[in-house]
Design an enzyme around this catalytic site. Structure first.
Site, PDB file in Angstrom:
ATOM      1  N   GLU A 191      -5.355  -8.215  -1.318  1.00  0.00           N
ATOM      2  CA  GLU A 191      -5.809  -8.254   0.113  1.00  0.00           C
ATOM      3  C   GLU A 191      -7.338  -7.699   0.086  1.00  0.00           C
ATOM      4  O   GLU A 191      -7.529  -6.440  -0.461  1.00  0.00           O
ATOM      5  CB  GLU A 191      -4.912  -7.344   1.002  1.00  0.00           C
ATOM      6  CG  GLU A 191      -5.314  -6.972   2.492  1.00  0.00           C
ATOM      7  CD  GLU A 191      -4.272  -6.199   3.170  1.00  0.00           C
ATOM      8  OE1 GLU A 191      -2.749  -6.435   3.038  1.00  0.00           O
ATOM      9  OE2 GLU A 191      -4.727  -5.435   3.810  1.00  0.00           O
ATOM     10  N   GLU A 207       0.806  -1.191  -0.026  1.00  0.00           N
ATOM     11  CA  GLU A 207       0.138   0.144   0.016  1.00  0.00           C
ATOM     12  C   GLU A 207       0.798   1.323  -0.177  1.00  0.00           C
ATOM     13  O   GLU A 207       0.487   2.149   0.517  1.00  0.00           O
ATOM     14  CB  GLU A 207      -0.916   0.047   1.015  1.00  0.00           C
ATOM     15  CG  GLU A 207      -2.008  -1.142   1.149  1.00  0.00           C
ATOM     16  CD  GLU A 207      -2.895  -1.183   2.066  1.00  0.00           C
ATOM     17  OE1 GLU A 207      -3.846  -2.232   2.116  1.00  0.00           O
ATOM     18  OE2 GLU A 207      -2.679  -0.510   3.354  1.00  0.00           O
TER      19      GLU A 207
END
Length: 588
Positions: A355, A237
């Site tokens: 995810e 991320e």
């Protein structure tokens, strides 16, 4: 047993007569050609790095479920009294032979991954892909080679990135993990620390080249031990605006090229070549487009993105969001745009959801671990498949509120059974399915059946008041698979006659398959936030020996409509569905 199932079906049919709405419709399943295709190991789950003191909204749902301490059979608590003095406390949970030395310098807790159900849960999904990663992976170093700093655990520290200090993975723990993965047949994706060597220049912007020295030594150690890591991911991320930290796309591309060179060098004499996975972030079109351009052809093998389309776990409206078809459909644009990005700039890549937990910040307490969540989960599995997503990693296998397994008991949460049924019934090839049902609350997906001839349908009824009575049509044979039931206007007087046909039983003997298999999922006692999923009227609970329950279907006549109660989910397998597109998919 059969009496209980028959009673369930009778009560379900009785409910239809009392329902406010009954809608009839047809489903057209095109078995002539494949719409999309998933990977061999589509179902995936994550194991994160979050320590037990990771808390959100005054709730700490992680327990001992992280990469470094999953399954505690021995807890070792080290308390610093003086600079060189330690006090040890050892609350034993099993044999004293599990004793391990815990020092201030190492600080980590090594566990033996011996919980009786964990291995069973993974093996039931075999081969399950497990992604080791998460927010703190970019704070983790590896205790191998020339690591100069002490190997401390991740510790809660105010002001640090994500509120935790840098941490360390001991090779003893890495050995234990790989032994466990080998025994359970898990396929491993490991997320490496991209921030190592970089420095922070503003609130969340980091710059500088990645220092690969520690990762090089770690990968080299992994190869020397014969551990097969299927894929290596770089960063978590950090793409686009990032979550907590971000890295510019040009530098990210250079760092990936460096990792690709390392993998080529270290695996030069190996028959197995792992994939390079990146960037494991939230999709932003321009940034993802540029990453493929600056890294160049063949560098990235898998383009990963994360999805948390339900918002924060603290949202009091989570239930409404999960049951809102418009809300669920919004994420489809991400799958569509990512598919275009790959086609235009990286046709050598495949797409993964690296995810996805629905609600972020550990998920929603009493929502993400309840039956209600399977409406979101299965719908997104179906949607992702429709865009040839090869892998879908659920956050998490265990840990947080969104674990497939309960964090303390390790018993399956409802979504585990949803994942298991998908794994057992849905094949790789995705088929187009259309419907003349006017309600947006009916969600439909179709795949070739798993390892057998035929087709599997996934039907999701998001409505709290509409019963759907559905026929299935096959344009390949231009015939009606099931009896037509009037659509639009219908006579209520004939409804009971049709209802009797709906639940007629067919034996298993005979040369021709004259039945279909149905798996109807509902919450226990009709309570959407129940932690117990009910399959065809039977609660799914572990046996006294700690084994998974049987997931048996009911068999219904092919010449009867499918009946969907409000707020229910069903997998329906047609073993003899004529689908030429599935012919090469059959297991020999």
């Amino acid at each position: 047993m059969r009496f209980r199932i028959a009673l369930f079906l009778f009560l379900a049919s009785l409910q239809a007569t009392l329902s406010q709405d009954i809608e009839h419709g047809s489903l057209l399943v095109d078995g002539a050609q494949t719409k999309a295709e998933t990977g061999d190991n589509f179902i995936c789950a994550t194991i994160d790095w979050w320590p037990h003191d990771k808390c959100d909204y005054n709730h700490c749902p992680w327990g001992y479920s992280s990469v470094v301490n999953l399954v505690s059979v021995l807890e070792c608590i080290c308390i610093e009294i003086e600079m060189n003095t330690l006090e040890f406390m050892f609350p034993f949970h099993s044999q004293s032979s599990n004793f391990i030395y815990c020092s201030l310098q190492c600080g980590l807790i090594f566990q033996d991954l011996s919980h009786p159900f964990l291995a069973k849960a993974i093996q039931a999904l075999k081969p399950l892909r497990i992604r080791l990663g998460g927010s703190l992976q970019d704070r983790v170093l590896y205790d191998v080679g020339s690591l100069k700093s002490p190997c401390h655990p991740l510790q809660s520290v105010k002001g640090e990135l994500f509120g935790f200090s840098k941490g360390c993975l001991h090779m003893k723990r890495w050995d234990e993990l790989n032994q466990f993965f080998n025994e359970t047949g898990a396929i491993v994706t490991f997320g490496l620390n991209l921030l190592h060597g970089k420095h922070q220049i503003s609130h969340n912007v980091w710059e500088g080249a990645w220092d690969p020295t520690n990762a090089y030594n770690f990968i080299e150690y992994t190869i020397s031990k014969g551990y097969k890591i299927d894929s290596w991911e770089l960063g978590n991320e950090l793409s686009g605006k990032g979550i907590g930290a971000s890295v510019g796309v040009a530098q990210y591309g250079k760092d990936l090229i460096k990792l690709k060179q390392i993998l080529s060098t270290l695996y030069e004499n190996s028959n197995f070549k792992p994939s390079l996975v990146a960037p494991g972030g939230f999709y932003e079109k321009h940034w993802y487009d540029r990453l493929l351009q600056v890294s160049g052809s063949g560098i990235i093998n898998v383009l990963t993105h994360h999805i948390y389309n339900l918002g924060p776990g603290s949202d009091e409206h989570l239930e409404r969001k999960i049951l809102d078809p418009e809300r669920l459909s919004r994420v489809e644009s991400i799958f569509s745009n990512l598919s275009e990005t790959i086609q235009k700039y990286g046709p050598w890549c495949s797409a993964w959801v690296g995810e996805a937990g629905g609600a972020f910040n550990s998920g929603g307490n009493d929502v993400s671990n309840r039956f209600l969540n399977s409406f979101w989960y299965l719908d997104q599995l179906g949607m992702a498949s429709s865009y040839s997503t090869k892998v879908y990693c659920r956050q998490t296998l265990i840990g947080g509120n969104y674990g497939l397994l309960n964090t303390t008991t390790f018993a399956p949460n409802p979504d585990y059974y949803s994942a298991l049924l998908w794994h057992q019934l849905m094949g790789k090839k995705v088929l187009a399915v259309s419907s003349d049902v006017s309600s947006p609350f009916l969600r439909t997906y179709a795949h070739c059946a798993k390892d057998r001839a035929g087709v599997t349908l996934l039907l999701i009824n998001l409505s709290n008041q509409t019963d759907f009575i559905l026929t299935v049509r096959n344009p390949v044979t231009a015939s009606v698979v099931e009896n037509e039931v009037a659509t639009g206007t219908h006579k209520e007087s004939s409804f009971f006659d049709k209802l009797k046909k709906t639940f007629s039983w067919v034996g298993t003997k005979g040369s021709e398959v004259t039945f279909r298999e149905e798996y109807h999922l509902t919450p226990k006692d009709g309570y959407l936030r129940s932690q117990t999923m009910v399959l065809n009227g039977i609660p799914l609970e572990l046996t006294d020996e700690g084994d998974l329950p049987r997931l048996d279907p009911v068999r219904n006549n092919l010449r009867s409509p499918i009946y969907m109660t409000p707020l229910s989910i069903a997998f329906v397998v047609y073993p003899n569905f004529d689908a030429p597109a599935c012919a090469t998919h059959r297991k020999l």
